[in-house]
Design a protein around this motif. Sequence first.
Motif, PDB file in Angstrom:
ATOM      1  N   HIS A 160       0.599  -1.506  -0.460  1.00 31.89           N
ATOM      2  CA  HIS A 160      -0.027  -0.347  -0.004  1.00 31.89           C
ATOM      3  C   HIS A 160       0.447   1.350   0.240  1.00 31.89           C
ATOM      4  CE1 HIS A 160      -3.417   2.855   1.066  1.00 31.89           C
ATOM      5  NE2 HIS A 160      -3.862   2.421   0.782  1.00 31.89           N
ATOM      6  N   GLU A 161       0.545   2.152  -1.217  1.00 31.51           N
ATOM      7  CA  GLU A 161       1.382   3.052  -1.465  1.00 31.51           C
ATOM      8  C   GLU A 161       1.691   4.122   0.057  1.00 31.51           C
ATOM      9  OE1 GLU A 161      -1.616   4.371  -4.083  1.00 31.51           O
ATOM     10  OE2 GLU A 161      -0.421   2.369  -4.818  1.00 31.51           O
ATOM     11  N   ARG A 162       0.715   4.351   1.125  1.00 31.15           N
ATOM     12  CA  ARG A 162       1.399   4.603   2.560  1.00 31.15           C
ATOM     13  C   ARG A 162       2.550   3.776   3.795  1.00 31.15           C
ATOM     14  NH1 ARG A 162      -3.349   0.938   4.418  1.00 31.15           N
ATOM     15  NH2 ARG A 162      -3.060   0.181   5.934  1.00 31.15           N
ATOM     16  N   PHE A 163       2.886   3.174   3.024  1.00 34.68           N
ATOM     17  CA  PHE A 163       4.179   2.019   4.236  1.00 34.68           C
ATOM     18  C   PHE A 163       4.596   2.893   3.253  1.00 34.68           C
ATOM     19  CE2 PHE A 163       0.880  -1.161   4.829  1.00 34.68           C
ATOM     20  CZ  PHE A 163       0.631  -0.961   5.646  1.00 34.68           C
ATOM     21  N   THR A 164       5.747   3.464   1.885  1.00 33.97           N
ATOM     22  CA  THR A 164       6.387   3.481   1.415  1.00 33.97           C
ATOM     23  C   THR A 164       6.784   5.500   1.584  1.00 33.97           C
ATOM     24  OG1 THR A 164       8.486   3.706  -0.360  1.00 33.97           O
ATOM     25  CG2 THR A 164       5.734   4.370  -1.297  1.00 33.97           C
ATOM     26  N   PRO A 165       8.082   5.468   2.438  1.00 35.18           N
ATOM     27  CA  PRO A 165       8.968   7.112   2.525  1.00 35.18           C
ATOM     28  C   PRO A 165       8.960   7.852   0.925  1.00 35.18           C
ATOM     29  CG  PRO A 165      10.473   4.659   2.800  1.00 35.18           C
ATOM     30  CD  PRO A 165       9.384   4.416   2.790  1.00 35.18           C
ATOM     31  N   LEU A 166       8.985   7.024   0.733  1.00 40.16           N
ATOM     32  CA  LEU A 166       9.130   7.765  -0.888  1.00 40.16           C
ATOM     33  C   LEU A 166       8.219   8.642  -1.289  1.00 40.16           C
ATOM     34  CD1 LEU A 166      11.903   4.632  -3.160  1.00 40.16           C
ATOM     35  CD2 LEU A 166      12.402   6.736  -1.374  1.00 40.16           C
TER      36      LEU A 166
END
Length: 385
Positions: A120-126
């Motif tokens: 899920h996009e919310r998990f990446t710090p990028l």
Amino acid sequence: MPHIPLRHGGPNARIAVIPGDGIGKEVTPVAVNVIKAATAKRHRPIDFVEFDWGADKFLREKITLPEGAVEMLQDEFDAILFGALGDPRVPSNQHAADILLGLRFKLDLYVNARPTELFHERFTPLKDRVCNDIRLMVFRENTEGIYVGAGGFFKKGTADEVATQEDINTRKGVERILRYALDYARGGGVVARGESSSPAAFSRSHHPTHKPLRLCMADKSNAMTFAGDLWQRTFKSLQLKYPDVDSRHLYIDTLAMELVRDPRQFDVIVTNNLFGDIISDLTAQLAGGLGLAPSGNIHPGKTSLFEPVHGSAPKIAGKGIANPFGSVLASGMMLGFLGWHDEAQLLKQSVKAALHDNISTPDLHGPKQTHEVSDWLVNYISKHS
Ligand SMILES: NC(=O)c1ccc[n+]([C@@H]2O[C@H](COP(=O)([O-])OP(=O)(O)OC[C@H]3O[C@@H](n4cnc5c(N)ncnc54)[C@H](O)[C@@H]3O)[C@@H](O)[C@H]2O)c1
């Protein structure tokens, strides 16, 4: 009746379960529950035998890896489901080194497979990265390098003290990890020779076309010239045998930079023990961190060991908030290794669905306890199997 290992055509799978210490004891039962749920309706006979190897046993009986344990695991079990080791009461960490490094070395588990997939996009710090941008496999050489413990002290404790730590690289060791990674890339995420030996299930849905994946070998051959030369020569000679695989080399420091700049460039990374240890923490963090990172310690065709990447997290142990996803995903890799790909996919699907519904523990900003996540996953799997 003696157990005929599944990998030799035996009828059922036998799994040794080593929960270990701290949160290993909390997340491993969740993994067992989900495997049972995934295999129940499909009538996959699977036996679990638990071993209490860890800090408590060491402190009580002074036993780390019991005598004959390696032979027993090799002969009687198809795979090992491992939790984590590490306990503040054993500051030397001797039991952990004996058990985990002992099993990796003595079972000759030369492939450490560490997949990363952004669920899920919310998990990446990028910033501005979508799920498809981060989907890769790191293969870390697991039996050599700087981890073999060769070295020593001279004039220890004096102002003239010297410490050495040797980096051991053999032609055989370098060649077999490179071959494994190249085979995996060639098969599009499946190791062609003996599919049941590959952690294919984890990556099969990453790359459903089965087209060869891009491979990057990383080393530090510009500075570590002797070991680097061996890695370079071996890699170049193998590249000639895998013309269909788009393969290239990067220095490990450049790789670290490029992974952060644009992770879409990478499908398969292969490197040595030390660099693989470090770079796989970086890749894990690109997709949400330790709580979501699984790994497989593999020797194709032999008893292999599957574990979450995280440790025993003593500070949160016993609080009921350990995140079990790393362990559940590691069990998915294990089922893929056993050749049970549908069940493996189902486990991964259940984790994705849970994360989508924010069914997770506080480390991922979810509201649930470990046992609630476990119940949710079991329920999901039972409904979808
Ligand atoms: N494979 C292994 O058994 C293994 C791997 C790494 C560390 N260790 C050992 O574990 C002990 C603790 O080491 P550490 O603190 O450096 O690493 P760790 O992975 O145990 O914890 C690092 C941080 O991540 C958090 N964390 C880790 N896993 C989590 C999970 N599943 N759910 C929620 N939070 C989680 C911890 O609370 C902590 O803040 C040490 O004894 C170390 O040697 C063992």
